[in-house]
Design a protein around this motif. Structure first.
Motif, PDB file in Angstrom:
ATOM      1  N   ASP A 205      39.351  50.916  47.128  1.00  0.00           N
ATOM      2  CA  ASP A 205      40.118  51.678  47.676  1.00  0.00           C
ATOM      3  C   ASP A 205      40.905  50.025  47.989  1.00  0.00           C
ATOM      4  N   GLU A 206      42.307  49.878  47.714  1.00  0.00           N
ATOM      5  CA  GLU A 206      43.390  48.672  47.896  1.00  0.00           C
ATOM      6  C   GLU A 206      43.704  48.531  49.334  1.00  0.00           C
ATOM      7  N   VAL A 207      43.924  47.592  49.801  1.00  0.00           N
ATOM      8  CA  VAL A 207      44.388  46.846  50.909  1.00  0.00           C
ATOM      9  C   VAL A 207      45.357  45.743  50.637  1.00  0.00           C
TER      10      VAL A 207
ATOM     11  N   ALA B 102      52.255  34.515  51.460  1.00  0.00           N
ATOM     12  CA  ALA B 102      52.329  35.200  49.992  1.00  0.00           C
ATOM     13  C   ALA B 102      51.356  36.972  50.881  1.00  0.00           C
ATOM     14  N   THR B 103      51.691  37.747  49.391  1.00  0.00           N
ATOM     15  CA  THR B 103      51.029  39.223  50.082  1.00  0.00           C
ATOM     16  C   THR B 103      50.060  39.319  48.674  1.00  0.00           C
ATOM     17  N   VAL B 104      48.562  39.503  49.526  1.00  0.00           N
ATOM     18  CA  VAL B 104      47.820  39.924  48.528  1.00  0.00           C
ATOM     19  C   VAL B 104      47.116  41.415  48.453  1.00  0.00           C
ATOM     20  N   THR B 105      46.256  41.600  47.216  1.00  0.00           N
ATOM     21  CA  THR B 105      46.026  42.646  47.514  1.00  0.00           C
ATOM     22  C   THR B 105      44.936  42.931  47.261  1.00  0.00           C
ATOM     23  N   LEU B 106      43.582  43.625  47.904  1.00  0.00           N
ATOM     24  CA  LEU B 106      42.230  43.304  47.599  1.00  0.00           C
ATOM     25  C   LEU B 106      41.807  44.408  47.655  1.00  0.00           C
ATOM     26  N   VAL B 107      40.971  44.422  46.671  1.00  0.00           N
ATOM     27  CA  VAL B 107      40.363  45.851  46.201  1.00  0.00           C
ATOM     28  C   VAL B 107      39.404  45.814  47.100  1.00  0.00           C
ATOM     29  N   ASN B 108      38.151  46.930  48.047  1.00  0.00           N
ATOM     30  CA  ASN B 108      37.334  46.820  48.050  1.00  0.00           C
ATOM     31  C   ASN B 108      35.615  47.486  47.199  1.00  0.00           C
TER      32      ASN B 108
ATOM     33  N   LEU C  15      43.214  31.649  51.274  1.00  0.00           N
ATOM     34  CA  LEU C  15      44.210  31.030  51.408  1.00  0.00           C
ATOM     35  C   LEU C  15      43.456  29.842  50.358  1.00  0.00           C
ATOM     36  N   GLY C  16      44.614  29.422  49.485  1.00  0.00           N
ATOM     37  CA  GLY C  16      43.838  28.787  48.656  1.00  0.00           C
ATOM     38  C   GLY C  16      43.097  29.616  47.364  1.00  0.00           C
ATOM     39  N   LYS C  17      43.027  30.419  47.415  1.00  0.00           N
ATOM     40  CA  LYS C  17      42.442  31.410  46.382  1.00  0.00           C
ATOM     41  C   LYS C  17      43.315  32.030  45.538  1.00  0.00           C
ATOM     42  N   LYS C  18      42.614  32.090  43.766  1.00  0.00           N
ATOM     43  CA  LYS C  18      43.488  32.027  42.651  1.00  0.00           C
ATOM     44  C   LYS C  18      43.202  33.521  42.370  1.00  0.00           C
ATOM     45  N   ILE C  19      44.507  34.237  42.226  1.00  0.00           N
ATOM     46  CA  ILE C  19      44.719  35.667  41.849  1.00  0.00           C
ATOM     47  C   ILE C  19      42.488  35.997  40.477  1.00  0.00           C
ATOM     48  N   GLY C  20      42.185  37.188  41.098  1.00  0.00           N
ATOM     49  CA  GLY C  20      41.240  37.765  40.754  1.00  0.00           C
ATOM     50  C   GLY C  20      39.957  37.073  41.329  1.00  0.00           C
ATOM     51  N   ARG C  21      39.729  35.850  42.091  1.00  0.00           N
ATOM     52  CA  ARG C  21      38.805  35.925  42.848  1.00  0.00           C
ATOM     53  C   ARG C  21      38.969  35.750  43.898  1.00  0.00           C
TER      54      ARG C  21
END
Length: 137
Positions: free
Chosen positions: A101-103, A91-97, A131-137
């Motif tokens: 800022d997005e990573v 999966a490609t995941v975008t995290l926001v700190n 791994l195993g997390k859902k979008i927004g969590r």
């Protein structure tokens, strides 16, 4: 996910196979010729071409053995086949700190990680947390 499996994306598997091919069909045959030529020159104890060539052949053989095992044990996971909202391997995941800022990370196999381009191993702490997390969590 099974820790003993060698999960890999098609791109990562292609890179391993390309490295194997380059070593076995390009570099090693040329080196065998150099070593044979150097051996034919007589005294091998002071022959740098011979000594370096033999050392490099051992390195290539070790790497080829490693690549062969990794390719044989590869468990191919195609990111194009992965659908849904749960974070899985490839999966490609975008995290926001906290600063906004997005990573962007792609979760990939151990043989293909490259943090400079946002590819992290599925065994890394960050990937394990995702791994195993859902979008927004």
């Amino acid at each position: 996910m099974d820790n003993n499996k060698n999960y890999i994306t098609p791109e990562g598997l292609a890179k391993l196979k390309a490295e194997y091919h380059a070593l076995m069909h390009v570099e090693r045959p040329k080196l065998v010729e150099v070593v044979a030529w150097a051996a034919s020159n007589g005294d091998r104890s002071e022959n740098a071409d011979y000594q370096y060539g033999k050392r490099r052949l051992r390195e290539i053989d070790r790497r080829v053995h490693f690549l062969t095992k990794r390719i044989e044990d590869a468990e191919l996971v195609d990111p194009k086949q992965m659908k849904g909202t749960t974070v899985l391997f490839s999966a490609t995941v975008t995290l926001v700190n906290e600063e906004g800022d997005e990573v962007v990370y792609q979760i990939v196999g151990e043989d293909e990680f490259d943090p400079k381009v946002g590819k992290i191993s599925w065994k890394s702490p960050v990937a394990r947390a995702l791994l195993g997390k859902k979008i927004g969590r």
